[in-house]
Design a protein around this motif. Structure first.
Motif, PDB file in Angstrom:
ATOM      1  N   LEU A  81       3.712   9.955 -11.298  1.00 31.03           N
ATOM      2  CA  LEU A  81       3.294  10.243  -9.933  1.00 31.03           C
ATOM      3  C   LEU A  81       4.540  10.553  -9.115  1.00 31.03           C
ATOM      4  O   LEU A  81       5.474   9.744  -9.073  1.00 31.03           O
ATOM      5  N   ASP A  82       4.575  11.721  -8.490  1.00 35.23           N
ATOM      6  CA  ASP A  82       5.648  12.085  -7.579  1.00 35.23           C
ATOM      7  C   ASP A  82       5.112  11.940  -6.160  1.00 35.23           C
ATOM      8  O   ASP A  82       3.934  12.232  -5.896  1.00 35.23           O
ATOM      9  N   LEU A  83       5.984  11.502  -5.243  1.00 36.77           N
ATOM     10  CA  LEU A  83       5.542  11.154  -3.895  1.00 36.77           C
ATOM     11  C   LEU A  83       6.455  11.738  -2.828  1.00 36.77           C
ATOM     12  O   LEU A  83       7.668  11.828  -3.023  1.00 36.77           O
ATOM     13  N   VAL A  84       5.852  12.086  -1.696  1.00 38.51           N
ATOM     14  CA  VAL A  84       6.584  12.574  -0.535  1.00 38.51           C
ATOM     15  C   VAL A  84       6.031  11.844   0.688  1.00 38.51           C
ATOM     16  O   VAL A  84       4.813  11.769   0.863  1.00 38.51           O
ATOM     17  N   LEU A  85       6.917  11.323   1.521  1.00 37.73           N
ATOM     18  CA  LEU A  85       6.524  10.708   2.788  1.00 37.73           C
ATOM     19  C   LEU A  85       7.236  11.458   3.901  1.00 37.73           C
ATOM     20  O   LEU A  85       8.469  11.474   3.952  1.00 37.73           O
ATOM     21  N   ASN A  86       6.471  12.118   4.766  1.00 35.84           N
ATOM     22  CA  ASN A  86       7.018  12.834   5.924  1.00 35.84           C
ATOM     23  C   ASN A  86       6.762  11.998   7.163  1.00 35.84           C
ATOM     24  O   ASN A  86       5.658  11.472   7.345  1.00 35.84           O
ATOM     25  N   GLY A  87       7.771  11.900   8.014  1.00 36.14           N
ATOM     26  CA  GLY A  87       7.571  11.135   9.227  1.00 36.14           C
ATOM     27  C   GLY A  87       8.778  11.161  10.133  1.00 36.14           C
ATOM     28  O   GLY A  87       9.678  11.995   9.987  1.00 36.14           O
ATOM     29  N   THR A  88       8.789  10.213  11.039  1.00 31.84           N
ATOM     30  CA  THR A  88       9.855  10.085  12.020  1.00 31.84           C
ATOM     31  C   THR A  88      10.636   8.813  11.731  1.00 31.84           C
ATOM     32  O   THR A  88      10.049   7.735  11.587  1.00 31.84           O
ATOM     33  N   ALA A  89      11.957   8.951  11.639  1.00 29.15           N
ATOM     34  CA  ALA A  89      12.827   7.787  11.421  1.00 29.15           C
ATOM     35  C   ALA A  89      13.104   7.122  12.765  1.00 29.15           C
ATOM     36  O   ALA A  89      13.618   7.757  13.685  1.00 29.15           O
TER      37      ALA A  89
END
Length: 168
Positions: free
Chosen positions: A95-103
């Protein structure tokens, strides 16, 4: 604990006909167990900066730290949008994962102490941090900690191939 309402959608355009959406709980567990992550930030001039780093999962999202003299810290000062990725680097399984967001910088010292304990529990005593003045300290200056507040995430299952999008 922070709970993010999550909408889960399988994108059939990029998924095998027998694939099903990866449940968010499974993706979150994989984010938490991973040892190495890749952080993508945007340089003030617009270029992409990608670097490997360590991170811990707490309160429903990933946290990472960086020194104030590092490029990623300077990038975050200009643009807090990030992507954190992890996975298997294997084509037919995992499973490959990406999390997009604001730091968002974490400054609360009790929360930082809990995160410091998480770092040491996950990565061992060589990753011990003290907490001073709203940052980690390990003998070479303040190391700010950031929480990634999620906007979207993706899970790319392999065997069968499935593309799941999570919206927060």
């Amino acid at each position: 604990m922070t709970h993010h309402p999550v909408r889960t959608d399988l994108d059939a355009r990029y998924s095998d006909k027998n694939a099903s959406a990866t449940p968010w709980e499974e993706a979150a567990d994989a984010f938490a167990r991973a040892e190495l992550y890749w952080l993508s930030t945007i340089r003030p001039g617009g270029g992409v900066h990608v670097t490997p780093l360590l991170a811990v999962w707490r309160d429903g999202t990933l946290h990472f730290c960086t020194g104030e003299t590092e490029q990623k810290y300077r990038n975050l000062a200009a643009n807090a949008e990030v992507a954190l990725t992890t996975g298997t680097n294997v084509l037919a399984e995992g499973l490959d994962l990406v999390l997009n967001g604001t730091a968002v910088r974490v400054r609360d010292e009790s929360r930082l102490r809990a995160l410091a304990a998480d770092w040491e529990a996950k990565y061992g005593p060589e990753w011990h941090f003290d907490v001073t003045d709203g940052a980690f300290e390990a003998g070479h200056g303040p190391t700010p900690v950031f929480e990634v507040r999620p906007v979207t995430a993706y899970a790319f299952a392999k065997g069968p191939f499935g593309h799941t999008r999570y919206s927060f």
